[in-house]
Write a protein that holds these residues in place. Structure first.
Motif, PDB file in Angstrom:
ATOM      1  N   GLN A  50       0.812  -1.212   0.000  1.00  0.00           N
ATOM      2  CA  GLN A  50       0.000   0.000   0.000  1.00  0.00           C
ATOM      3  C   GLN A  50       0.847   1.264   0.000  1.00  0.00           C
ATOM      4  O   GLN A  50       0.396   2.314  -0.432  1.00  0.00           O
ATOM      5  CB  GLN A  50      -0.922   0.005   1.233  1.00  0.00           C
ATOM      6  N   GLU A  51       2.077   1.173   0.455  1.00  0.00           N
ATOM      7  CA  GLU A  51       2.913   2.360   0.569  1.00  0.00           C
ATOM      8  C   GLU A  51       3.888   2.433  -0.605  1.00  0.00           C
ATOM      9  O   GLU A  51       4.141   1.439  -1.283  1.00  0.00           O
ATOM     10  CB  GLU A  51       3.708   2.341   1.885  1.00  0.00           C
ATOM     11  N   GLY A  52       4.438   3.604  -0.841  1.00  0.00           N
ATOM     12  CA  GLY A  52       5.431   3.773  -1.885  1.00  0.00           C
ATOM     13  C   GLY A  52       6.704   3.006  -1.574  1.00  0.00           C
ATOM     14  O   GLY A  52       7.240   3.065  -0.465  1.00  0.00           O
ATOM     15  N   LEU A  53       7.197   2.254  -2.541  1.00  0.00           N
ATOM     16  CA  LEU A  53       8.376   1.413  -2.336  1.00  0.00           C
ATOM     17  C   LEU A  53       9.653   2.225  -2.531  1.00  0.00           C
ATOM     18  O   LEU A  53       9.742   3.055  -3.441  1.00  0.00           O
ATOM     19  CB  LEU A  53       8.337   0.234  -3.293  1.00  0.00           C
ATOM     20  N   CYS A  54      10.663   1.986  -1.695  1.00  0.00           N
ATOM     21  CA  CYS A  54      11.948   2.672  -1.865  1.00  0.00           C
ATOM     22  C   CYS A  54      13.139   1.730  -1.746  1.00  0.00           C
ATOM     23  O   CYS A  54      14.282   2.175  -1.908  1.00  0.00           O
ATOM     24  CB  CYS A  54      12.086   3.834  -0.884  1.00  0.00           C
ATOM     25  N   SER A  55      12.931   0.435  -1.468  1.00  0.00           N
ATOM     26  CA  SER A  55      14.028  -0.536  -1.456  1.00  0.00           C
ATOM     27  C   SER A  55      13.454  -1.930  -1.665  1.00  0.00           C
ATOM     28  O   SER A  55      12.299  -2.199  -1.309  1.00  0.00           O
ATOM     29  CB  SER A  55      14.828  -0.476  -0.144  1.00  0.00           C
ATOM     30  N   LEU A  56      14.283  -2.795  -2.251  1.00  0.00           N
ATOM     31  CA  LEU A  56      13.833  -4.150  -2.582  1.00  0.00           C
ATOM     32  C   LEU A  56      15.056  -5.049  -2.655  1.00  0.00           C
ATOM     33  O   LEU A  56      16.039  -4.703  -3.312  1.00  0.00           O
ATOM     34  CB  LEU A  56      13.098  -4.141  -3.921  1.00  0.00           C
ATOM     35  N   GLN A  57      14.995  -6.213  -1.992  1.00  0.00           N
ATOM     36  CA  GLN A  57      16.156  -7.097  -2.009  1.00  0.00           C
ATOM     37  C   GLN A  57      15.767  -8.529  -1.618  1.00  0.00           C
ATOM     38  O   GLN A  57      15.091  -8.748  -0.609  1.00  0.00           O
ATOM     39  CB  GLN A  57      17.233  -6.573  -1.051  1.00  0.00           C
ATOM     40  N   SER A  78      10.989  -5.708   1.184  1.00  0.00           N
ATOM     41  CA  SER A  78      10.666  -4.447   0.531  1.00  0.00           C
ATOM     42  C   SER A  78      10.476  -3.380   1.598  1.00  0.00           C
ATOM     43  O   SER A  78       9.789  -3.602   2.599  1.00  0.00           O
ATOM     44  CB  SER A  78       9.398  -4.572  -0.329  1.00  0.00           C
ATOM     45  N   GLY A  79      11.103  -2.236   1.385  1.00  0.00           N
ATOM     46  CA  GLY A  79      10.990  -1.134   2.319  1.00  0.00           C
ATOM     47  C   GLY A  79      10.111  -0.035   1.752  1.00  0.00           C
ATOM     48  O   GLY A  79      10.111   0.219   0.543  1.00  0.00           O
ATOM     49  N   SER A  80       9.361   0.612   2.610  1.00  0.00           N
ATOM     50  CA  SER A  80       8.440   1.654   2.166  1.00  0.00           C
ATOM     51  C   SER A  80       8.885   3.006   2.686  1.00  0.00           C
ATOM     52  O   SER A  80       9.631   3.121   3.663  1.00  0.00           O
ATOM     53  CB  SER A  80       7.015   1.360   2.656  1.00  0.00           C
ATOM     54  N   LYS A 101      14.929   2.853   3.385  1.00  0.00           N
ATOM     55  CA  LYS A 101      15.650   2.908   2.107  1.00  0.00           C
ATOM     56  C   LYS A 101      16.972   2.162   2.205  1.00  0.00           C
ATOM     57  O   LYS A 101      17.325   1.368   1.339  1.00  0.00           O
ATOM     58  CB  LYS A 101      15.856   4.362   1.702  1.00  0.00           C
ATOM     59  N   ALA A 102      17.748   2.416   3.254  1.00  0.00           N
ATOM     60  CA  ALA A 102      18.993   1.687   3.484  1.00  0.00           C
ATOM     61  C   ALA A 102      18.641   0.322   4.064  1.00  0.00           C
ATOM     62  O   ALA A 102      18.080   0.221   5.159  1.00  0.00           O
ATOM     63  CB  ALA A 102      19.903   2.465   4.435  1.00  0.00           C
ATOM     64  N   MET A 103      18.958  -0.743   3.322  1.00  0.00           N
ATOM     65  CA  MET A 103      18.516  -2.079   3.723  1.00  0.00           C
ATOM     66  C   MET A 103      19.452  -3.114   3.126  1.00  0.00           C
ATOM     67  O   MET A 103      19.947  -2.940   2.009  1.00  0.00           O
ATOM     68  CB  MET A 103      17.086  -2.314   3.220  1.00  0.00           C
ATOM     69  N   SER A 157      22.532   4.602   3.073  1.00  0.00           N
ATOM     70  CA  SER A 157      22.846   3.340   2.402  1.00  0.00           C
ATOM     71  C   SER A 157      23.618   2.447   3.356  1.00  0.00           C
ATOM     72  O   SER A 157      24.189   2.921   4.351  1.00  0.00           O
ATOM     73  CB  SER A 157      23.666   3.593   1.129  1.00  0.00           C
ATOM     74  N   LEU A 158      23.646   1.140   3.047  1.00  0.00           N
ATOM     75  CA  LEU A 158      24.440   0.210   3.847  1.00  0.00           C
ATOM     76  C   LEU A 158      24.781  -1.014   3.009  1.00  0.00           C
ATOM     77  O   LEU A 158      24.153  -1.295   1.992  1.00  0.00           O
ATOM     78  CB  LEU A 158      23.704  -0.190   5.137  1.00  0.00           C
ATOM     79  N   GLY A 159      25.804  -1.739   3.459  1.00  0.00           N
ATOM     80  CA  GLY A 159      26.232  -2.958   2.786  1.00  0.00           C
ATOM     81  C   GLY A 159      27.003  -3.848   3.746  1.00  0.00           C
ATOM     82  O   GLY A 159      27.590  -3.374   4.730  1.00  0.00           O
TER      83      GLY A 159
END
Length: 467
Positions: free
Chosen positions: A296-303, A313-315, A344-346, A389-391
């Motif tokens: 339902q929310e706008g997506l900003c990360s996916l992995q 998925s992050g919203s 977003k950072a995920m 961001s992160l890694g």
């Protein structure tokens, strides 16, 4: 009789002398102009024009807080095409028609069958690609400075990244298992060999497209084997490129909004849009679209997780959704966690399949470690800074975070689950670090910042030298 009385009253009310009527209109117009000049700006204006920026005013951070996932003037149109996007993905066509917002008398309408924009490979030609000589011209990947590596975390190489879009919600840097770095700068994607330190070429919109609008790249992602580079754009397009053969191998069914993130699960590519639609595509199939889910929310990360069991998925609303591996069934997330700011950072932990890390934005600043099986936060650390961001560094078993205001640095964390301890800080960027990418085999870290610089760091020092 009553009709005559009413007519006389009406004539009396509307009876005006010509001069008096003209004078009244002039006075009204003068009063109206003075009234508007005294009033404050319109509601849509984010900042009052009468204010002044103080010495500590950070325009970049204010823009980030006010920025929407898609351009504001297309926001209403984007909301209207939600139904069309969910309808198109059920069709049999391998390439559904695209939508485009066209201004029309103050409104926006949706038009389909918009001609596609072609991309071409442009090979880099120049003998200075492998030289460490510092370039004065800030061309992409030209050397700005070099330094000797030290355990304190000095960058070994500083390269130019002009036209890097300063957008918190983009994913414009990725490193392949073959040692190739992909960096999106505006509407071009540059390919750089980290082993030879040479620029191989770039992917650019074709000049034959004429007056067509250039597509700004919003995300890039290498496939697991490093053979295919996937590219998402702000116009909703997803393209697959075989960089070694320098050709476009596939254009996948497109979104009708900004493609915010891409992630591979072996041969399956998942893409997420700013409207919350997640498409699962198998490029080998005649009809690549094999499944879809909608948050339902706008997506900003996916992995995808390293083993492919879970999709995260992050919203933009601070929700972290976990989906199972079944991409063809009817879907609801198997777990949902929440933090106070956008997810977003995920990133998934490479050696613990049920652990994922998330970073908080400007309202939060917390680095969190989640156990998705129990859907709980098992560890956290306050960074006092925006996490962009992160890694994960698999070889050294560390976690790296890239930060924005106020520090604009990167932090390398030692983990003894569930505790987090900062090992050292990496400084060198003058503005927020938007993207990080790691070469786990060589112990290299790449950071790209809003200062339009790309840093390469040597992370291969033994832990005894850093304690």
């Amino acid at each position: 009789m009553q009709t005559d009385v009413a007519r006389k009253r009406r004539n009396h009310l509307f009876q005006r002398e010509p001069d008096t009527h003209v004078t009244s209109y002039k006075r009204f117009r003068t009063w109206l102009s003075h009234k508007h000049s005294r009033e404050s700006p319109a509601v849509s204006t984010p900042l009052s024009t009468g204010r002044r920026c103080g010495p500590n005013f950070e325009l970049d951070d204010v823009v980030q807080r006010l920025e929407l996932d898609s351009p504001s003037r297309f926001h209403a149109a984007a909301q209207r095409v939600v139904y069309q996007e969910s309808t198109l993905i059920l069709g049999n066509s391998s390439r559904p028609p695209k939508a485009q917002c066209i201004p029309n008398s103050g409104r926006y309408s949706v038009m389909f069958n918009v001609p596609e924009q072609e991309w071409i490979w442009i090979e880099h030609k120049g003998g200075d690609a492998q030289s460490t000589e510092i370039q004065s011209d800030p061309r992409p990947f030209s050397v700005l400075s070099t330094s000797v590596a030290s355990p304190l975390g000095n960058s070994t190489l500083k390269l130019a990244a002009p036209s890097l879009v300063n957008d918190y919600y983009t994913h414009l840097l990725d490193y392949s298992c073959n040692g190739i770095l992909a960096l999106a700068l505006d509407s071009s994607v540059y390919i750089w060999n980290s082993e030879t330190r040479s620029l191989l070429g770039r992917l650019d919109p074709s000049p034959e497209t004429g007056r067509k609008r250039r597509q700004t790249v919003s995300c890039v992602r290498w496939s697991g084997d490093g053979h295919v580079l996937s590219i998402g754009t702000r116009r909703g397009e997803v393209q697959l490129w075989d960089v070694e053969r320098r050709q476009n191998v596939k254009t996948l069914p497109s979104h009708l909004s900004v493609v915010r993130a891409l992630s591979w699960k072996q041969q399956l590519l998942s893409s997420g849009s700013t409207l919350g639609h997640i498409h699962h595509n198998d490029p080998r199939a005649p009809s690549p679209l094999v499944g879809t889910v909608i948050q339902q929310e706008g997506l900003c990360s996916l992995q995808w997780s390293p083993g492919g069991e879970w999709l995260a998925s992050g919203s933009a609303d601070g929700l972290l959704h976990i989906w199972d591996r079944d991409v063809t069934g009817s879907h609801r997330p198997v777990a949902t966690m929440k933090q106070p700011s956008a997810v977003k950072a995920m990133g998934w932990c490479p050696w613990k399949g049920n652990v994922i890390a998330t970073g908080g934005g400007w309202k939060d600043g917390q680095l969190r470690i989640w156990d998705i099986e129990s859907a709980t936060c098992v560890g956290s650390a306050d960074t006092n800074s925006q996490i962009c961001s992160l890694g994960w560094a698999e070889v050294t078993r560390r976690l790296v975070t890239g930060h924005g205001h106020p520090h604009h640095n990167a932090i390398c964390w030692d983990l003894e689950f569930p505790s987090l301890r900062p090992a050292f800080h990496l400084t060198g960027h003058s503005r927020r670090i938007l993207h990080v990418a790691l070469n786990n085999d060589a112990g290299q870290l790449f950071t790209a910042g809003a200062d339009q610089c790309l840093h390469m760091w040597d992370m291969s020092f033994p832990q005894s030298l850093l304690s």
